[in-house]
Design an enzyme around this catalytic site. Structure first.
Site, PDB file in Angstrom:
ATOM      1  N   ASP A  36       6.566  -1.089   0.313  1.00  0.00           N
ATOM      2  CA  ASP A  36       6.898  -1.778   1.565  1.00  0.00           C
ATOM      3  C   ASP A  36       7.811  -2.975   0.941  1.00  0.00           C
ATOM      4  O   ASP A  36       7.726  -3.261  -0.066  1.00  0.00           O
ATOM      5  CB  ASP A  36       6.060  -2.375   2.178  1.00  0.00           C
ATOM      6  N   HIS A  63      16.694   0.857   0.375  1.00  0.00           N
ATOM      7  CA  HIS A  63      15.915   2.118   0.223  1.00  0.00           C
ATOM      8  C   HIS A  63      16.318   2.843  -0.922  1.00  0.00           C
ATOM      9  O   HIS A  63      15.814   3.808  -1.823  1.00  0.00           O
ATOM     10  CB  HIS A  63      16.364   3.279   1.461  1.00  0.00           C
ATOM     11  N   LEU A  85       0.076  14.920 -14.056  1.00  0.00           N
ATOM     12  CA  LEU A  85      -0.219  14.239 -13.032  1.00  0.00           C
ATOM     13  C   LEU A  85       0.177  14.806 -11.666  1.00  0.00           C
ATOM     14  O   LEU A  85       1.098  15.650 -11.644  1.00  0.00           O
ATOM     15  CB  LEU A  85       1.065  13.100 -13.049  1.00  0.00           C
ATOM     16  N   GLU A  94     -10.214  -0.381  -4.377  1.00  0.00           N
ATOM     17  CA  GLU A  94      -9.869  -1.905  -4.707  1.00  0.00           C
ATOM     18  C   GLU A  94      -8.555  -1.916  -4.125  1.00  0.00           C
ATOM     19  O   GLU A  94      -7.708  -1.316  -4.335  1.00  0.00           O
ATOM     20  CB  GLU A  94     -10.082  -2.100  -6.078  1.00  0.00           C
TER      21      GLU A  94
HETATM   22  C1  IPE Z   1       4.382   1.309   5.853  1.00  0.00           C
HETATM   23  O1  IPE Z   1       5.140   0.521   6.030  1.00  0.00           O
HETATM   24  C2  IPE Z   1       5.007   2.657   5.765  1.00  0.00           C
HETATM   25  C3  IPE Z   1       5.442   2.991   4.618  1.00  0.00           C
HETATM   26  C4  IPE Z   1       5.518   2.303   3.602  1.00  0.00           C
HETATM   27  C5  IPE Z   1       6.206   4.452   4.373  1.00  0.00           C
HETATM   28  P1  IPE Z   1       5.990  -0.080   7.431  1.00  0.00           P
HETATM   29  O2  IPE Z   1       7.012  -1.151   6.938  1.00  0.00           O
HETATM   30  O3  IPE Z   1       6.393   0.922   8.122  1.00  0.00           O
HETATM   31  O4  IPE Z   1       4.551  -0.840   7.949  1.00  0.00           O
HETATM   32  P2  IPE Z   1       4.505  -2.076   9.143  1.00  0.00           P
HETATM   33  O5  IPE Z   1       5.463  -1.719  10.201  1.00  0.00           O
HETATM   34  O6  IPE Z   1       5.075  -3.339   8.280  1.00  0.00           O
HETATM   35  O7  IPE Z   1       3.097  -1.833   9.386  1.00  0.00           O
HETATM   36  C1  IPE Z   2       9.179   0.414   3.216  1.00  0.00           C
HETATM   37  O1  IPE Z   2      10.509  -0.378   3.265  1.00  0.00           O
HETATM   38  C2  IPE Z   2       9.959   1.868   3.443  1.00  0.00           C
HETATM   39  C3  IPE Z   2       9.770   2.468   4.535  1.00  0.00           C
HETATM   40  C4  IPE Z   2       8.849   2.280   5.271  1.00  0.00           C
HETATM   41  C5  IPE Z   2      10.419   4.002   4.724  1.00  0.00           C
HETATM   42  P1  IPE Z   2      10.895  -1.019   4.752  1.00  0.00           P
HETATM   43  O2  IPE Z   2      12.100  -0.200   5.292  1.00  0.00           O
HETATM   44  O3  IPE Z   2       9.473  -1.164   5.678  1.00  0.00           O
HETATM   45  O4  IPE Z   2      11.265  -2.442   4.589  1.00  0.00           O
HETATM   46  P2  IPE Z   2      10.864  -3.745   5.247  1.00  0.00           P
HETATM   47  O5  IPE Z   2       9.476  -3.886   5.573  1.00  0.00           O
HETATM   48  O6  IPE Z   2      11.581  -3.902   6.568  1.00  0.00           O
HETATM   49  O7  IPE Z   2      11.332  -4.771   4.370  1.00  0.00           O
HETATM   50 MG    MG Z   3       8.236  -2.396   6.151  1.00  0.00          MG
END
Ligand code: IPE
Ligand code: IPE
Ligand code: MG
Length: 245
Positions: free
Chosen positions: A20, A37, A131, A207
């Site tokens: 995230d 991304h 893996l 964990e």
């Molecule tokens: C969780 O991240 C999903 C992925 C990392 C693919 P999100 O950014 O979508 O989750 P929320 O919205 O913060 O819960």
């Molecule tokens: C995680 O990064 C990737 C996906 C959920 C696809 P985010 O796109 O959720 O990035 P933030 O949380 O908005 O910073």
């Molecule tokens: Mg996110």
């Protein structure tokens, strides 16, 4: 934190990561989310490499959730493009490094071009054994559990399995993750402390490790830190400390 501090005899068998913070990482740099991304993809490469080096057997990465379908169409389209590109670029490397590729989630919702390519990568890496890299794509834990209930109910109805035989292992065998052991270590980046519908059943005794690092900044050292933290915990599974010593 260095590689030397890791106890090779006490590695997590299964590491799962909620990757995230791509969007916030880019925004902080004054860039578009897409760049986050792209940088996130490089972090995936680093972590896969690192797990292979450490001889961790199972790595599961949350790449796209069922809830992520609610994002703007341009972002979804970009992520799908990036996924297809990455798969095409990495197929050779997966085989070179003896990595088996798997997915969990509802692939029917993905563009046909992508689901077909995913099948191809799975097929061409299925005999690899160092893996197992599992990507969670269009994955939601609740929807996974709903599917399990449907499949098992259907089997009960058709006398394939009796009600009395349903136990935890039967449920395990119907989850998308049936090829994997339980999660030992769950990592989430970006400072959020939530699970976001990821592997609810499978993390029952995992964990949990949360770090403020945004996913694109997550590197090998950060993985070492998480593993060392994991190794310093006492996993009691309900028993007393004396019992597990
Ligand atoms: C969780 O991240 C999903 C992925 C990392 C693919 P999100 O950014 O979508 O989750 P929320 O919205 O913060 O819960
Ligand atoms: C995680 O990064 C990737 C996906 C959920 C696809 P985010 O796109 O959720 O990035 P933030 O949380 O908005 O910073
Ligand atoms: Mg996110």
């Amino acid at each position: 934190m260095s590689l030397l501090e890791i106890d090779k005899e006490n590695l997590p068998r299964h590491v799962a990561v909620i990757m995230d913070g791509n969007g916030r990482w880019a925004k902080k740099k004054g860039q578009r989310r897409e760049n986050g991304h792209r940088a996130g993809r490089k972090a995936v490469k680093r972590i896969v490499e690192s797990c292979a080096e450490l001889k961790i057997k199972n790595l599961t990465l949350y790449a796209f959730s069922t809830e992520n379908w609610n994002r703007p169409k341009v972002e979804i389209d970009f992520l799908m493009q990036l996924l297809l590109l990455s798969l095409k670029d990495e197929l050779k490397n997966l085989n070179k490094n003896n990595i088996k590729f798997e997915t969990i989630g509802n692939l029917d919702r993905l563009p046909k071009k992508i689901s077909n390519y995913l099948l191809k990568v799975k097929e061409q890496t299925k005999n690899n054994s160092a893996l197992t890299l599992t990507l969670a794509l269009s994955y939601g834990s609740r929807s996974e559990i709903v599917n399990v209930v449907r499949e098992i109910s259907d089997k009960v109805k058709n006398n394939i399995i009796s009600l009395k035989k349903i136990d935890e292992s039967v449920i395990n065998d119907h989850l998308y993750t049936r090829h994997l052991p339980d999660v030992d270590l769950l990592i989430r980046t970006s400072g959020e402390k939530r699970i976001s519908n990821f592997l609810l059943w499978q993390i029952a005794y995992a964990e949990l490790y949360f770090t403020k690092k945004m996913w694109p900044d997550f590197g090998k050292e950060d993985l070492y830190k998480a593993i060392i933290s994991y190794q310093n915990r006492e996993r009691r599974f309900g028993k007393t400390s004396e019992q597990v010593k």
